[in-house]
Scaffold this motif. Structure first.
Motif, short mmCIF file in Angstrom:
data_model
loop_
_atom_site.label_atom_id
_atom_site.label_comp_id
_atom_site.label_asym_id
_atom_site.label_seq_id
_atom_site.Cartn_x
_atom_site.Cartn_y
_atom_site.Cartn_z
N ASP A 229 60.57 36.09 9.89
CA ASP A 229 60.13 35.94 8.53
C ASP A 229 58.67 35.01 8.97
N LEU A 230 57.72 35.55 8.94
CA LEU A 230 56.41 34.85 9.28
C LEU A 230 55.79 34.31 7.88
N GLY A 231 56.05 32.99 7.77
CA GLY A 231 55.44 32.19 6.47
C GLY A 231 56.50 32.26 5.63
N CYS A 232 57.71 31.64 5.88
CA CYS A 232 58.81 31.92 5.08
C CYS A 232 58.99 30.89 3.85
N GLY A 233 57.92 30.03 3.96
CA GLY A 233 57.88 28.90 2.98
C GLY A 233 59.37 28.23 2.70
N THR A 234 59.76 28.29 1.44
CA THR A 234 60.77 27.81 1.04
C THR A 234 62.08 28.36 0.90
N GLY B 178 63.03 32.07 10.62
CA GLY B 178 61.85 31.72 9.63
C GLY B 178 60.97 30.99 10.20
N VAL B 179 59.60 31.21 10.17
CA VAL B 179 58.45 30.11 10.63
C VAL B 179 57.62 29.81 9.73
N ASP B 180 57.32 28.55 9.59
CA ASP B 180 56.13 28.06 8.81
C ASP B 180 55.43 26.78 8.99
N THR B 181 54.28 26.68 8.63
CA THR B 181 53.59 25.39 8.88
C THR B 181 54.04 24.48 8.09
N ALA C 1 58.39 22.62 2.97
CA ALA C 1 59.02 23.63 2.66
C ALA C 1 60.11 24.29 3.42
N LEU C 2 60.11 24.14 4.53
CA LEU C 2 61.09 24.41 5.54
C LEU C 2 62.57 23.43 5.48
N ARG C 3 62.07 22.16 5.01
CA ARG C 3 63.28 21.28 4.61
C ARG C 3 63.80 21.86 3.50
N ALA C 4 63.15 22.34 2.55
CA ALA C 4 63.63 22.88 1.00
C ALA C 4 64.53 24.00 1.56
N ALA C 5 64.10 25.01 2.35
CA ALA C 5 64.86 26.24 2.59
C ALA C 5 66.10 26.07 3.49
N ARG C 6 66.08 24.67 4.08
CA ARG C 6 67.38 24.30 5.06
C ARG C 6 68.36 23.74 4.05
N GLU C 7 67.80 23.11 3.12
CA GLU C 7 68.91 22.70 2.12
C GLU C 7 69.54 24.00 1.31
N ARG C 8 68.86 24.92 1.09
CA ARG C 8 69.31 26.09 0.32
C ARG C 8 70.32 26.97 1.21
N PHE C 9 70.14 27.06 2.72
CA PHE C 9 70.74 27.97 3.40
C PHE C 9 71.57 27.27 4.50
N ALA C 10 72.71 27.61 4.77
CA ALA C 10 73.51 27.26 5.97
C ALA C 10 74.21 28.39 6.69
N ASP C 11 73.42 29.11 7.45
CA ASP C 11 74.01 30.24 8.01
C ASP C 11 73.79 30.39 9.46
N PRO C 12 74.59 30.84 10.35
CA PRO C 12 74.65 30.71 11.47
C PRO C 12 73.40 31.66 12.24
N ARG C 13 73.26 32.58 11.48
CA ARG C 13 72.21 33.52 11.77
C ARG C 13 70.89 33.22 11.70
N LEU C 14 70.66 32.12 11.12
CA LEU C 14 69.41 31.75 10.46
C LEU C 14 69.02 30.39 11.43
N ARG C 15 67.55 30.56 11.92
CA ARG C 15 66.99 29.38 12.38
C ARG C 15 65.47 29.12 11.64
N LEU C 16 65.24 28.06 11.31
CA LEU C 16 64.14 27.71 10.55
C LEU C 16 63.20 26.70 11.51
N LEU C 17 61.98 27.27 11.93
CA LEU C 17 61.09 26.76 12.81
C LEU C 17 59.82 26.32 12.12
#
Length: 294
Positions: free
Chosen positions: A78-83, A102-105, A109-125
């Motif tokens: 997911d390129l530009g995944c934001g929050t 999930g990738v975003d600059t 926004a990534l910090r907010a996404a990490r707070e919402r999701f805790a899933d072993p299938r997901l990496r946020l970079l």
């Protein structure tokens, strides 16, 4: 008295941050009055999540993710995944064996996404769409939602997506063409001035929705289909959540596209009894060919 001191402090802080005069900053900080007060003065922090949760947002996103055609065990970017407005439906599409990146600059926004999701299938970079740090043939699917409109060089980003896609891999891009923005007004010239400001000054790549079919092919991808989805709005508050009428109109006045009297009439009409606006988003579906295109 304390309230007045706090207000003056906010005005001075904005003037210092933006370089505006005190009077200009005061107009931005003070809440609007009258019918126009239904519009938001500033972009809210949860703007992207609200847009994703809207009826119009859910409709095109569901269609775009369906076109992604995720298979069991796929690696999806997911390129530009934001929050993380699209992370939940993408995770649902994966099944238990796949992985989602999930990738975003924007680290906030990534910090907010990490707070919402805790899933072993997901990496946020944290990453730049123009220089993705993935190996060749690294992912099966790429999802891009309203990100290409903001990129400095969409063609460069698409070249990178072709490189990291596995042969036969698919990319789905959902992007608006802001030339299709329509807002009804008894003074059509005001609606056109507003639209022209959005196209000229607000969005980096305002025509990207209709340009992507050409750009994906220029990048060596095979174009499968283009699906237009037109979102319509008959509630001014709902429309404002997407278009930000008050804050965009304020900027259009500062840029000289509307004068203040025109802006006041424009907003008064939008906040009135009747309202209609629409915007078309183009879902572009392409894939990396198994055999290079000649």
């Amino acid at each position: 008295m304390t309230k007045n001191r706090n207000l003056k402090r906010r005005i001075r802080a904005r003037a210092s941050k933006t370089g505006e005069s005190y009077s200009s900053a005061r107009r931005h900080v003070l809440p609007p009055t009258g019918p126009v007060s239904i519009f938001e003065g500033e972009r809210p922090a949860d703007y992207l999540l609200r847009a994703a949760a809207s009826a119009a947002g859910q409709a095109y996103k569901a269609l775009a993710i369906e076109q992604l055609a995720v298979q069991p065990g796929d690696t999806v970017l997911d390129l530009g995944c934001g929050t993380g407005g699209e992370l939940e439906p993408l995770l649902r599409s994966l099944g238990p064996g796949g992985s989602l990146i999930g990738v975003d600059t924007d680290e906030n926004a990534l910090r907010a996404a990490r707070e919402r999701f805790a899933d072993p299938r997901l990496r946020l970079l944290t990453g730049d769409a123009h220089a993705l740090h993935f190996g060749d043939d690294a992912v099966d699917r790429v999802y891009v939602d309203r990100t290409a409109q903001h990129l400095a060089a969409p063609a460069t980003a698409l070249d990178g997506l072709r490189r990291i896609l596995r042969p036969g891999g698919r990319v789905v891009l959902a992007e608006p063409d802001w030339q299709t923005l329509l807002v009804d007004s008894p003074e059509p010239e005001l609606a056109e001035a507003y639209r022209r400001f959005v196209i000229d000054r607000l969005i980096r790549n305002p025509r990207i929705g209709s340009e992507l079919p050409r750009l994906v092919q220029d990048a060596g991808l095979r174009l499968d289909t283009v699906i237009p989805v037109t979102a319509t709005y008959t509630d001014p508050v709902e429309g404002d959540r997407i278009f930000g009428f008050a804050r965009v109109t304020r900027r259009s006045v500062a840029a000289g596209y509307l004068d203040q009297a025109q802006a006041d009439r424009w907003l008064q009409h939008l906040a009135g009894r009747t309202f209609f606006a629409s915007l078309t988003i183009f879902i572009t579906v392409a894939r990396r060919p198994s055999v290079p295109l000649c």
